[in-house]
Design a protein around this motif. Structure first.
Motif, PDB file in Angstrom:
ATOM      1  N   PRO A 156       1.922  -6.077   0.901  1.00  0.00           N
ATOM      2  CA  PRO A 156       0.339  -6.056   0.888  1.00  0.00           C
ATOM      3  C   PRO A 156      -0.255  -4.832   1.622  1.00  0.00           C
ATOM      4  O   PRO A 156      -1.170  -4.171   1.376  1.00  0.00           O
ATOM      5  N   ALA A 157       0.370  -4.707   3.052  1.00  0.00           N
ATOM      6  CA  ALA A 157       0.142  -3.809   3.987  1.00  0.00           C
ATOM      7  C   ALA A 157       0.398  -2.347   3.536  1.00  0.00           C
ATOM      8  O   ALA A 157      -0.592  -1.618   3.462  1.00  0.00           O
ATOM      9  N   VAL A 158       1.354  -2.006   2.920  1.00  0.00           N
ATOM     10  CA  VAL A 158       1.752  -0.645   2.394  1.00  0.00           C
ATOM     11  C   VAL A 158       1.152  -0.469   1.197  1.00  0.00           C
ATOM     12  O   VAL A 158       0.680   0.627   1.121  1.00  0.00           O
ATOM     13  N   ASP A 159       0.778  -1.559   0.592  1.00  0.00           N
ATOM     14  CA  ASP A 159      -0.110  -1.183  -0.906  1.00  0.00           C
ATOM     15  C   ASP A 159      -1.385  -0.787  -0.284  1.00  0.00           C
ATOM     16  O   ASP A 159      -1.873   0.241  -1.037  1.00  0.00           O
ATOM     17  N   ALA A 160      -2.103  -1.540   0.691  1.00  0.00           N
ATOM     18  CA  ALA A 160      -3.402  -0.933   1.092  1.00  0.00           C
ATOM     19  C   ALA A 160      -3.436   0.432   1.972  1.00  0.00           C
ATOM     20  O   ALA A 160      -4.279   1.266   1.449  1.00  0.00           O
ATOM     21  N   LEU A 161      -2.243   0.707   2.643  1.00  0.00           N
ATOM     22  CA  LEU A 161      -2.319   2.140   3.347  1.00  0.00           C
ATOM     23  C   LEU A 161      -2.210   3.005   2.258  1.00  0.00           C
ATOM     24  O   LEU A 161      -2.634   4.050   2.259  1.00  0.00           O
ATOM     25  N   GLU A 162      -1.273   2.995   1.212  1.00  0.00           N
ATOM     26  CA  GLU A 162      -0.953   3.910   0.256  1.00  0.00           C
ATOM     27  C   GLU A 162      -2.412   4.187  -0.428  1.00  0.00           C
ATOM     28  O   GLU A 162      -2.564   5.222  -0.987  1.00  0.00           O
ATOM     29  N   GLU A 163      -3.147   2.999  -0.870  1.00  0.00           N
ATOM     30  CA  GLU A 163      -4.542   3.102  -1.920  1.00  0.00           C
ATOM     31  C   GLU A 163      -5.352   3.970  -1.259  1.00  0.00           C
ATOM     32  O   GLU A 163      -6.171   4.633  -1.733  1.00  0.00           O
ATOM     33  N   SER A 164      -5.471   3.804   0.402  1.00  0.00           N
ATOM     34  CA  SER A 164      -6.447   4.656   1.158  1.00  0.00           C
ATOM     35  C   SER A 164      -5.904   6.132   1.282  1.00  0.00           C
ATOM     36  O   SER A 164      -6.760   6.620   2.056  1.00  0.00           O
TER      37      SER A 164
END
Length: 238
Positions: A156-164
């Motif tokens: 979920p951390a990398v998902d969030a970082l990529e989404e931003s």
């Protein structure tokens, strides 16, 4: 080699590029140092979590490994972001016991390799490289989301970082912490905790917790959160 880690979080850490601040070797060294600080503060909590579903050594093992990384970087910082992570990953493999050494070592080494020889990288490039490192951890461990492992914080951390677009490190931190906390009701399907079957339910996973600390340290190095706030949640039974 570019020198030693300092406490200066501004000068020389960033450049301006099309995607915002670019991240250099000093930033990545600071990330590893922030991680060592966070792991040191939370080592007893990690061990307490591990005593419920593991070998009760996760905190001590992780503290030993990141202390060794800190010492190495205090002596000399590799010249590129990728080299910092690859060197740190090798140090973790050689100093952290159990499965955590190979897993965290793989995460950092494969992320570093994906960054290549660039002297500065964007947040988006870091997010993409981190995805590569996380996928390598999944391949090595055979784990997936929901298996009650470090991946439940990292994914979920990398998902969030990529989404931003690689800009919102605080959002990545929040996602990692939430993912770690949400391992509590899960039944472990990988690692030593899986041997407990249903008895693993009701305990937060120590690996996911240390992974969330690593992401919190990344946000702290970026200036999106205070290093002293890298701990989260309450100890079981409190």
């Amino acid at each position: 080699m570019s020198g030693k880690v300092t406490n200066d979080s501004g000068a020389g850490a960033f450049g301006e590029g099309d995607g915002g601040r670019e991240l250099d070797a000093a930033f990545f060294a600071r990330w590893m140092t922030e991680a060592a600080d966070a792991i040191g503060r939370e080592a007893d909590r990690l061990t307490k979590l591990d005593s419920a579903i593991g070998d009760a050594d996760h905190g001590g093992n992780m503290r030993r490994g990141f202390d060794a990384v800190r010492q190495e970087l205090a002596e000399d910082v590799p010249a590129t972001p990728g080299a910092v992570l690859m060197s740190s990953g090798r140090k973790l493999v050689s100093t952290v016991g159990g499965a955590s050494g190979p897993l965290y070592g793989t995460l950092l080494r494969r992320t570093g390799k994906a960054l290549g020889d660039a002297e500065r990288v964007s947040g988006a490039e870091l997010a993409s490289a981190l995805r590569t490192g996380i996928e390598a951890v999944a391949q090595l461990s055979g784990a997936a989301a929901g298996d009650k492992t470090m991946l439940d914080a990292l994914l979920p951390a990398v998902d969030a970082l990529e989404e931003s677009g690689g800009t919102d490190f605080a959002k990545a931190r929040a996602a990692a912490e939430r993912g770690a906390e949400e391992t509590t009701p899960l039944q472990a399907r990988k690692g030593r905790a899986s041997y407990l079957g249903e008895r693993s339910v009701g305990h937060q996973d120590p690996g996911a917790t240390s992974a969330a600390l690593l992401v919190a340290a990344l946000a702290a190095a970026h200036g999106d959160s205070a290093g002293e706030d890298a701990g989260f949640g309450a100890d079981e039974g409190e």
